[in-house]
Each structure stands twice: as structure tokens, then as C-alpha cells.
Design a protein around this motif. Sequence first.
Motif, PDB file in Angstrom:
ATOM      1  N   ILE A 187       0.841  -1.124  -0.190  1.00  0.00           N
ATOM      2  CA  ILE A 187      -0.013  -0.006  -0.140  1.00  0.00           C
ATOM      3  C   ILE A 187       0.989   1.301  -0.163  1.00  0.00           C
ATOM      4  O   ILE A 187       1.759   1.328   0.830  1.00  0.00           O
ATOM      5  N   TYR A 188       0.425   1.954  -0.895  1.00  0.00           N
ATOM      6  CA  TYR A 188       1.287   3.398  -0.968  1.00  0.00           C
ATOM      7  C   TYR A 188       0.030   4.468  -1.048  1.00  0.00           C
ATOM      8  O   TYR A 188      -0.895   4.656  -1.762  1.00  0.00           O
ATOM      9  N   ARG A 189       0.406   5.485  -0.027  1.00  0.00           N
ATOM     10  CA  ARG A 189      -0.663   6.874  -0.035  1.00  0.00           C
ATOM     11  C   ARG A 189       0.055   7.787  -0.356  1.00  0.00           C
ATOM     12  O   ARG A 189       0.952   8.123   0.303  1.00  0.00           O
ATOM     13  N   GLY A 190      -0.408   8.355  -1.714  1.00  0.00           N
ATOM     14  CA  GLY A 190       0.176   9.551  -2.064  1.00  0.00           C
ATOM     15  C   GLY A 190       0.059   9.827  -3.411  1.00  0.00           C
ATOM     16  O   GLY A 190      -0.689   8.920  -3.938  1.00  0.00           O
ATOM     17  N   SER A 191       0.366  10.687  -4.044  1.00  0.00           N
ATOM     18  CA  SER A 191       0.249  10.968  -5.608  1.00  0.00           C
ATOM     19  C   SER A 191       1.406  10.490  -6.294  1.00  0.00           C
ATOM     20  O   SER A 191       1.326  10.044  -7.454  1.00  0.00           O
ATOM     21  N   ASN A 192       2.758  10.164  -6.060  1.00  0.00           N
ATOM     22  CA  ASN A 192       3.683   9.553  -6.813  1.00  0.00           C
ATOM     23  C   ASN A 192       4.613   8.540  -6.098  1.00  0.00           C
ATOM     24  O   ASN A 192       5.148   8.674  -5.311  1.00  0.00           O
TER      25      ASN A 192
END
Length: 187
Positions: A114-119
Motif C-alpha cells: 500500500i502506498y498513500r500519495g500521488s507519486n
Amino acid sequence: MLVVLLGLAVVGLSTAVAYTTAGWPKAVPISTGLALCVVFASVVGVLHRAAWLAFLAVVPALFVLVGSVQFAPESVLEVRGVRQQVAIVNVEVVGKRHAFILRGEDGPLDEPLIYRGSNPGYQLGDTLVVLTDPDGVVPLQDADKVDSRGMLVALALGAAGWTVITLLAGWRGHVRRRKGRFDTLII
């Protein structure tokens, strides 16, 4: 010295709560750590009758809060985590939440990265090494981004900052009492 010990107790309690609640939503250790940091800043402000010292205690509180909340899961992964080389085979994006579906040597992993962010910095087909918790308590993470020593340094910097602020407040009180200045509450 009691306020210094209180600061160290807040660091210890905040970290202990993060350890015992590893695997729970991060809101639990964050809210507990935040409440403890507010207690410390309030004690500094009230005891030394200087709101600016309480405000100054917020900067080390951020180090304590981030360090304690991140140190627990990262150290769990470093101690008992299993390294696996995986490839990204799919990605599901909902808003700024990226769930990367991974395939290891033994087949697809049950848990996404899981990655939370735009890039996110990950693309389909990339290979990377992840750390997985065999007990399933802590979510898997990219092995290159797990740094419990860095979080321990943040905790130490926060504790050192609080110690310096507390000693500064004590010295300020000593000098003010020696000069007979007891009247002002703020400055």
C-alpha cells in the motif's frame, strides 16, 4: 528534573503504546502519543509560567510522535520480518491510495503493498524486496524503506529537545527568582 523525567516517560509510554497496538489502526498510537505530548507541553507551560516554552516544546513533540508511531512496526519487521523478492503485477488506484499486487517466487502474495500519495515511485513490472510479517500483524513494506534506527534517532532527538527545553525553563525560573521577578506570567 521531574519534568525531564516526565518527558522521558512520555517517550517511553508513547513507544510502548505503539508496540502494543502494532497492527491496529495507526489512529490509536497517534492519538495516545498526541495526548501525551500535549500533557508534557502543558506541564512545561504551566509549571514554568511561559506559554512560549510550551509552544517551543511542540517541535520535539513531532519527533517523539513520528518516531514512536513508526519505530514499533518497522522494528517488528526488522526483527521477525521475512524478506521476499517480488514483482509488481497489478495496481489498484483509488484516489491517492495505490495497492500494488505482488507476485513472489511461490506465487501471488496475499497482501498488497500500500502506498498513500500521488507519486508512488513503483511501476508495473518492477522487482523489489519486501518484508512481510509471518504473524500478519504488521503490513508488508518495501525493505529499502524500513529504517527503525532512523525512527530511534527521531525519538532520541525529541527526548533531547524536551530535555533542553526543560533545562532552559528551569534556568529561566532560577534567574527570575534570583532577580525577584515573579509577576509576569508570559514572558
